[in-house]
Design an enzyme around this catalytic site. Structure first.
Site, short mmCIF file in Angstrom:
data_model
loop_
_atom_site.label_atom_id
_atom_site.label_comp_id
_atom_site.label_asym_id
_atom_site.label_seq_id
_atom_site.Cartn_x
_atom_site.Cartn_y
_atom_site.Cartn_z
N ARG A 1 -13.83 -7.96 -18.41
CA ARG A 1 -13.93 -8.67 -17.13
C ARG A 1 -12.51 -8.97 -16.69
O ARG A 1 -11.63 -9.20 -17.54
CB ARG A 1 -14.68 -10.00 -17.28
CG ARG A 1 -16.19 -9.87 -17.40
CD ARG A 1 -16.81 -9.42 -16.07
NE ARG A 1 -18.25 -9.31 -16.11
CZ ARG A 1 -18.92 -8.18 -16.30
NH1 ARG A 1 -18.27 -7.05 -16.48
NH2 ARG A 1 -20.24 -8.18 -16.29
N GLU B 1 -13.55 -8.94 -7.61
CA GLU B 1 -14.12 -7.64 -7.22
C GLU B 1 -15.11 -7.87 -6.08
O GLU B 1 -15.83 -8.87 -6.08
CB GLU B 1 -14.86 -7.04 -8.41
CG GLU B 1 -13.97 -6.70 -9.57
CD GLU B 1 -14.77 -6.17 -10.76
OE1 GLU B 1 -15.96 -5.84 -10.60
OE2 GLU B 1 -14.19 -6.09 -11.86
N HIS C 1 -14.54 -0.43 -11.38
CA HIS C 1 -15.63 -0.96 -12.22
C HIS C 1 -16.76 0.08 -12.38
O HIS C 1 -17.90 -0.16 -11.98
CB HIS C 1 -16.18 -2.28 -11.65
CG HIS C 1 -16.95 -3.08 -12.65
ND1 HIS C 1 -17.02 -4.45 -12.62
CD2 HIS C 1 -17.70 -2.70 -13.72
CE1 HIS C 1 -17.78 -4.89 -13.61
NE2 HIS C 1 -18.21 -3.83 -14.30
C1 8YV Z 1 -22.39 -4.15 -14.16
C2 8YV Z 1 -21.10 -4.49 -16.08
O1 8YV Z 1 -23.68 -4.15 -14.57
O2 8YV Z 1 -22.92 -4.40 -17.55
C3 8YV Z 1 -21.97 -5.03 -17.16
O3 8YV Z 1 -21.66 -6.14 -17.62
O4 8YV Z 1 -20.03 -4.89 -15.90
C4 8YV Z 1 -21.59 -3.43 -15.21
O5 8YV Z 1 -22.26 -2.47 -15.89
C5 8YV Z 1 -22.26 -3.58 -12.83
O6 8YV Z 1 -21.15 -4.21 -12.27
C6 8YV Z 1 -23.48 -3.79 -11.99
O7 8YV Z 1 -23.74 -5.16 -11.77
#
Ligand code: 8YV
Length: 324
Positions: A236, A265, A283
């Site tokens: 993150r 983001e 991302h």
């Molecule tokens: C998000 C992600 O799901 O799984 C996660 O934690 O960061 C990604 O795969 C994506 O941003 C969709 O919300």
């Protein structure tokens, strides 16, 4: 069977949208002109939230508090740091996520970003497309290599292990950082990140976001990583002090970085675009159609479990299921 009202925090992929319409009464937050008016009118009826990191909406206490019938928050994604867990737990609202189905995809993408960053693959392609090869007649400059590196995994959960398996096949020495050592792991363990950064030259962040890991990768860690250092972030944006990272890249405190995740983001700090030794992805760690379809199915299967008053498939540990 009646269709439970669901608040959806932003656009979802078509397969999720279709099932939401077929099985629930969905309200899209991004389409509401006046959220306050909507909550005043319908808030007491909302039984579920469908959310995901990509919607950019935080499921905060202030929102949860105004939805007295809320029972489940189904998160499209494995990371759920955008959800107020203490408040959900206190209210016995079950939070679910999408573990396992994205593990291998995110690990694949990590290796891609690592190679792009260390071997300058996207820079080399831009150089070629800009006509530099033909114009200069010389080869693209030699790049750093993975061959002489040792890597520290900052986080050694399911995805960290999948990355580790791939890097083992690459013949790269590994270490890992965490709160405590895990059984039967052959790599050196550190619970001091600065100490690990001193001993390796590459860090890959793959751990949950949230208050416990906020700015974990700070100026001290980057300093310890050193001038040959490479930092990859698949976790993150919040786990790294972005200002310190920019300074470290500009000053040569570290060699290069590759980021798939950012603060704020999708409206990220555009100053990052001006830093040449930085590789950027929007991302996309899990974002193949194959994997996102599985994540969407699991997101919906958890909501369906609520609708059918069955146990949720993948509740997060902080909000264990104790009945609907
Ligand atoms: C998000 C992600 O799901 O799984 C996660 O934690 O960061 C990604 O795969 C994506 O941003 C969709 O919300």
């Amino acid at each position: 069977m009646s269709k439970p009202p669901v608040l959806v925090t932003g656009p979802m992929m078509p397969s999720v949208t279709e099932r939401l319409h077929a099985e629930f009464e969905p309200y899209w937050m991004n389409e509401l002109d006046d959220l306050e008016a909507f909550i005043a009118r319908e808030g007491s009826r909302i039984e579920a939230i469908c959310t995901g990191a990509h919607t950019g909406v935080r499921t905060e206490r202030s929102l949860i508090a105004r939805l007295p019938s809320l029972r489940i928050i189904s998160n499209y994604g494995v990371g759920y740091d955008s959800i107020d867990l203490p408040e959900a737990g206190r209210r016995r609202i079950v939070v679910t996520n999408t573990p396992d189905v994205l593990t291998e995809e995110v690990a694949d993408t990590t290796i891609g970003l690592l190679l792009m960053t260390v071997r300058e693959l996207s820079r080399a392609e831009s150089w070629l497309r800009a006509g530099q090869w033909a114009a200069t007649g010389v080869d693209y400059p030699y790049t750093p290599s993975l061959r002489d590196r040792s890597i520290g995994l900052v986080g050694y959960g399911r995805i960290g292990k999948a990355i580790g398996r791939r890097l083992e096949a690459f013949g790269i020495p590994l270490s890992y950082y965490g709160r405590k050592p895990q059984p039967d792991v052959p790599y050196p363990f550190y619970n001091d990140l600065v100490a690990m950064a001193e001993d390796v030259d590459t860090l890959i962040a793959i751990l949950p976001g949230g208050p416990a890991t906020q700015n974990l990768i700070d100026a001290r860690v980057l300093e310890a990583l050193g001038p040959n250092g490479v930092f990859i972030n698949m976790a993150r944006g919040s786990v790294v002090d972005e200002a310190a990272l920019k300074t470290a890249l500009r000053n040569g405190t570290i060699l290069a970085a590759g980021l798939d995740v950012f603060m704020n983001e999708p409206r990220i700090d555009t100053d990052l675009f001006t830093i040449p030794n930085l590789t950027l992805l929007p991302h996309v760690g899990s974002a193949s159609l194959h994997t996102r379809t599985m994540m969407g199915n699991l997101t919906m299967d958890n909501l369906m479990a609520y609708k059918q008053r069955k146990p949720p498939l993948t509740p997060v540990p902080e909000t264990p299921f104790k009945g609907w």
